[in-house]
Design an enzyme around this catalytic site. Structure first.
Site, mmCIF file in Angstrom:
data_model
loop_
_atom_site.group_PDB
_atom_site.id
_atom_site.type_symbol
_atom_site.label_atom_id
_atom_site.label_comp_id
_atom_site.label_asym_id
_atom_site.label_seq_id
_atom_site.Cartn_x
_atom_site.Cartn_y
_atom_site.Cartn_z
ATOM 1 N N ARG A 90 7.664 4.557 -1.583
ATOM 2 C CA ARG A 90 7.764 5.986 -1.899
ATOM 3 C C ARG A 90 6.359 6.526 -2.167
ATOM 4 O O ARG A 90 5.475 5.799 -2.614
ATOM 5 C CB ARG A 90 8.656 6.199 -3.127
ATOM 6 C CG ARG A 90 8.656 7.641 -3.654
ATOM 7 C CD ARG A 90 9.551 7.827 -4.840
ATOM 8 N NE ARG A 90 9.273 9.100 -5.508
ATOM 9 C CZ ARG A 90 9.971 9.598 -6.522
ATOM 10 N NH1 ARG A 90 11.020 8.931 -6.994
ATOM 11 N NH2 ARG A 90 9.639 10.747 -7.065
ATOM 12 N N HIS A 91 6.177 7.821 -1.898
ATOM 13 C CA HIS A 91 4.954 8.506 -2.312
ATOM 14 C C HIS A 91 5.024 8.739 -3.819
ATOM 15 O O HIS A 91 5.657 9.687 -4.288
ATOM 16 C CB HIS A 91 4.808 9.849 -1.589
ATOM 17 C CG HIS A 91 4.559 9.741 -0.125
ATOM 18 N ND1 HIS A 91 3.393 9.201 0.388
ATOM 19 C CD2 HIS A 91 5.305 10.100 0.945
ATOM 20 C CE1 HIS A 91 3.448 9.242 1.714
ATOM 21 N NE2 HIS A 91 4.588 9.776 2.072
ATOM 22 N N VAL A 92 4.386 7.872 -4.585
ATOM 23 C CA VAL A 92 4.427 7.987 -6.047
ATOM 24 C C VAL A 92 3.192 7.309 -6.625
ATOM 25 O O VAL A 92 2.725 6.293 -6.102
ATOM 26 C CB VAL A 92 5.723 7.359 -6.619
ATOM 27 C CG1 VAL A 92 5.773 5.848 -6.367
ATOM 28 C CG2 VAL A 92 5.881 7.671 -8.101
ATOM 29 N N ARG A 142 3.120 4.340 -1.139
ATOM 30 C CA ARG A 142 2.313 4.756 0.000
ATOM 31 C C ARG A 142 1.561 6.063 -0.253
ATOM 32 O O ARG A 142 2.093 7.018 -0.811
ATOM 33 C CB ARG A 142 3.175 4.872 1.257
ATOM 34 C CG ARG A 142 4.322 5.855 1.192
ATOM 35 C CD ARG A 142 5.189 5.698 2.440
ATOM 36 N NE ARG A 142 6.156 6.791 2.586
ATOM 37 C CZ ARG A 142 7.389 6.747 2.133
ATOM 38 N NH1 ARG A 142 7.812 5.670 1.487
ATOM 39 N NH2 ARG A 142 8.210 7.769 2.316
#
Length: 400
Positions: A158-160, A100
């Site tokens: 996950r923010h990745v 995300r």
């Protein structure tokens, strides 16, 4: 008796000679059509093809599910030519990653996923790590192995930045994501870091404990027009790295990162939606991933969810001047190139699926670059007044 024996031997010799002659003719034909040199060339070509195919699979080849889906959708719009789709079972994936993008409605989607995971009994892992999008090779491998070992079906979020599982010979999952207009995302992030959202007045202080008061209350127009680091590149180059990947060059604003991000979207993402048409994104996710997203729209529109969703709106947002918007747009040209690419791909997917939407499509804000200097900022700001909901993302783009 002797004559009979001689005749018998003569016949055997004749048959043997005929077989030998036929064999010689066949060999001659084969040698005429395929010389040793030609045979070697064919074998070499076959070997190279096999090696290239294997190399492609090891280095970011498209997941099989995406290839099958694109074959199913085809090059033309079935609905336009033949009417409704015939009943058919699609090969739905059991491994989904939602890497995300920050301030692109991800908290809204995560809230929905928590309800859906309980209802449909799939594994949902939502990482709380928000500030580590770039990983070392060792960290990449460790995270990818942990993801691959989750009980299936699973959805990991996950923010990745994009992780290339195939590069490390790990089965590549299917990716999904949502982005929004780059300037809208930047503005939302700018004020969220300073003032948080409606969930609590102190949340922003936890996220930015080292921010000084003069930074927290810095006028956004001053930040943009005086070229503060937060309002200039490379800080503004934010969305593309999420799709480009972990390569260091993915963080440098330029054509290389832009094209690599587009390539990864085409090869590895089942769907990348746009926040400005969130309901259509949810409808497509329900169609493409029914065992994860069935009934998602009814949940999204329910009063109980609306009450929760309204708490994630950023507070104290306001619109910069026209001049500041023009400067931002020029600085974010690669981000807008990518955004328009994603918007076109999303609309094409809607057309292929047969989704007829009434969601308006915002025009490219070319007027930002061409308005005469005499235009009054105050007058335009009245026309560009934004909404507090998630769907405010494109209001500033609407030409009066």
């Amino acid at each position: 008796m002797k004559n009979t024996t001689r005749e018998l031997f003569s016949r055997i010799k004749i048959k043997h000679r005929e077989r030998g002659a036929r064999r010689s003719v066949c060999l001659a034909l084969l040698s005429f059509r395929f010389s040793p040199r030609d045979y070697g060339f064919c074998m070499s070509a076959l070997l190279l093809f096999c090696l290239a195919s294997l190399f492609y699979q090891w280095n970011g080849g498209a997941p099989r599910i995406l290839i099958e889906l694109r074959q199913y959708l085809g090059e033309s719009t079935f609905v336009d030519d033949h009417g409704p789709y015939p009943p058919r079972v699609l090969p739905f994936p059991s491994q989904v990653v939602y890497n995300r993008v920050g301030k692109c409605g991800s908290r809204t989607v995560v809230l929905l996923l928590r309800v859906l995971a309980e209802r449909h009994q799939f594994t949902l892992v939502s990482s709380d790590i928000h500030n580590k999008t770039r990983l070392s090779k060792h960290e990449q491998v460790g995270l990818m192995r942990n993801i691959s070992n989750l009980p299936k079906p699973f959805l990991f979020t996950r923010h990745v930045h994009f992780l290339n599982f195939s590069r490390f010979r790990i089965e590549q999952p299917v990716y999904i994501n949502i982005i929004r207009d780059p300037i809208s995302r930047f503005l939302s992030n700018y004020f969220f870091r300073r003032f948080g959202d409606w969930r609590g007045e102190q949340n922003h202080l936890i996220r930015t404990p080292g921010m000084k008061d003069f930074e927290r209350y810095l006028d956004i127009n001053v930040c943009i027009l005086e070229n503060y680091p937060e309002c200039s590149n490379p800080r503004l180059f934010y969305i593309i790295p999420y799709f480009c990947g972990q390569h260091p060059q993915c963080r440098e604003p330029g054509v290389w990162a832009l094209e690599r991000a587009k390539k990864n979207v085409l090869e590895n993402y089942l769907l990348v939606g746009i926040l400005e048409e969130l309901e259509d994104v949810l409808l497509l996710l329900e169609r493409l991933l029914p065992h994860f997203f069935s009934d998602v729209l009814s949940i999204y529109k329910s009063p109980d969810y609306r009450k929760l969703g309204n708490m994630t709106g950023t507070v104290k947002k306001h619109m910069p001047t026209l001049r500041a918007l023009q400067v931002l747009y020029q600085r974010m040209k690669y981000e807008y190139d990518f955004y328009y690419f994603i918007r076109d791909q999303f609309h094409l997917m809607k057309k292929k699926i047969g989704l007829k939407s009434t969601a308006p499509s915002a025009p490219q804000p070319s007027f930002l670059l061409n308005l005469p200097p005499a235009t009054q900022d105050a007058d335009l700001e009245e026309e560009l007044e934004e909404d507090e909901d998630l769907e405010d993302a494109h209001n500033w783009l609407v030409q009066p």
